[in-house]
Design an enzyme around this catalytic site. Structure first.
Site, short mmCIF file in Angstrom:
data_model
loop_
_atom_site.label_atom_id
_atom_site.label_comp_id
_atom_site.label_asym_id
_atom_site.label_seq_id
_atom_site.Cartn_x
_atom_site.Cartn_y
_atom_site.Cartn_z
N CYS A 58 -6.78 28.50 1.61
CA CYS A 58 -5.73 28.81 0.34
C CYS A 58 -6.51 28.85 -0.81
CB CYS A 58 -4.78 27.85 0.49
SG CYS A 58 -3.42 28.15 1.83
N ASP B 29 -17.88 35.06 6.81
CA ASP B 29 -18.02 33.59 7.30
C ASP B 29 -19.30 32.93 6.60
OD1 ASP B 29 -16.96 32.06 9.92
OD2 ASP B 29 -18.66 31.32 9.04
N HIS C 265 -0.12 30.83 3.93
CA HIS C 265 -0.55 29.55 4.67
C HIS C 265 0.10 29.68 6.17
CE1 HIS C 265 -2.86 26.00 5.67
NE2 HIS C 265 -1.64 25.53 6.32
N HIS D 248 -6.17 27.29 8.98
CA HIS D 248 -5.22 28.51 8.07
C HIS D 248 -5.59 29.52 9.01
CE1 HIS D 248 -4.41 30.45 4.31
NE2 HIS D 248 -4.39 31.52 5.04
N HIS E 108 -6.75 32.64 10.85
CA HIS E 108 -8.04 33.68 10.65
C HIS E 108 -8.36 34.55 12.05
CE1 HIS E 108 -9.84 29.74 11.54
NE2 HIS E 108 -10.73 30.24 11.95
N HIS F 35 -11.69 35.86 13.56
CA HIS F 35 -13.25 36.31 13.29
C HIS F 35 -13.26 37.81 13.79
CE1 HIS F 35 -14.85 32.01 13.10
NE2 HIS F 35 -13.23 31.84 13.51
P1 5GP Z 1 -12.78 28.10 13.28
O1 5GP Z 1 -13.65 27.42 14.21
O2 5GP Z 1 -11.66 27.26 12.57
O3 5GP Z 1 -12.11 29.37 14.12
O4 5GP Z 1 -13.86 28.74 12.31
C1 5GP Z 1 -13.98 28.23 11.08
C2 5GP Z 1 -14.88 29.26 10.22
O5 5GP Z 1 -14.81 29.13 8.78
C3 5GP Z 1 -16.36 28.97 10.61
O6 5GP Z 1 -17.01 30.03 11.24
C4 5GP Z 1 -16.76 28.33 9.39
O7 5GP Z 1 -18.28 28.82 9.12
C5 5GP Z 1 -16.04 29.03 8.40
N1 5GP Z 1 -15.93 28.47 6.91
C6 5GP Z 1 -15.66 27.23 6.98
N2 5GP Z 1 -15.62 26.74 5.52
C7 5GP Z 1 -15.67 28.20 4.99
C8 5GP Z 1 -15.87 28.45 3.72
O8 5GP Z 1 -15.77 27.59 2.51
N3 5GP Z 1 -16.28 29.70 3.19
C9 5GP Z 1 -16.48 30.57 4.41
N4 5GP Z 1 -16.64 31.90 3.81
N5 5GP Z 1 -16.25 30.41 5.52
C10 5GP Z 1 -15.90 29.08 5.83
ZN ZN Z 2 -4.33 27.69 3.96
#
Ligand code: 5GP
Ligand code: ZN
Length: 117
Positions: A7, A30, A46, A97, A99, A101
């Site tokens: 957010c 990422d 969100h 939140h 997302h 990939h």
């Molecule tokens: P999850 O495990 O929740 O699917 O993945 C979260 C992803 O967000 C991870 O691959 C991590 O590297 C990425 N990430 C976490 N914090 C940040 C941030 O502040 N900026 C960016 N660009 N990516 C983030």
């Molecule tokens: Zn959020």
């Protein structure tokens, strides 16, 4: 959500390397890429995870999936890509939140699903 990192990115309070933005979505690289192409597509609204989506989110989810290959192509994934949505503890979700990939590169990505478990 006040303390949600994504957010904060949506609001511009935390910088991100954006690759796409419209009124409903933003996509950005990422911070720890797992492949030459690795960006995240998130709704600006969100929603904590795929567990939290409701019936009224159907068109948002449809748009999210429709946008995925558009942005992937823009980012150079001409020979395909992988999509991952981690959900909850079992899925290894770290940022709550929603997302997707989008991961791609020059070569074939390593096999992720190993059968026989
Ligand atoms: P999850 O495990 O929740 O699917 O993945 C979260 C992803 O967000 C991870 O691959 C991590 O590297 C990425 N990430 C976490 N914090 C940040 C941030 O502040 N900026 C960016 N660009 N990516 C983030
Ligand atoms: Zn959020």
């Amino acid at each position: 959500m006040e303390n949600c990192i994504f957010c904060k990115i949506v609001r511009g309070d935390v910088p991100a390397s954006k690759v796409y933005e419209d009124q409903d979505f933003v996509a950005f690289h990422d911070i720890h890429p797992a492949a030459p192409v690795h960006f995240l597509l998130i709704p600006k609204q969100h929603i904590a995870s795929l567990y939290e989506v409701t019936e009224t989110d159907q068109s948002l989810l449809g748009k999210m999936l429709w946008l995925t290959p558009q942005v992937a192509k823009q980012q150079g994934c001409e020979n395909g890509f992988r999509t991952i949505i981690n959900t909850g503890r079992v899925g290894g979700q770290e940022v709550f939140h929603l997302h997707i990939h989008i991961i791609g590169g020059k070569d074939r990505l390593p096999t992720m699903i190993h059968h026989g478990q």
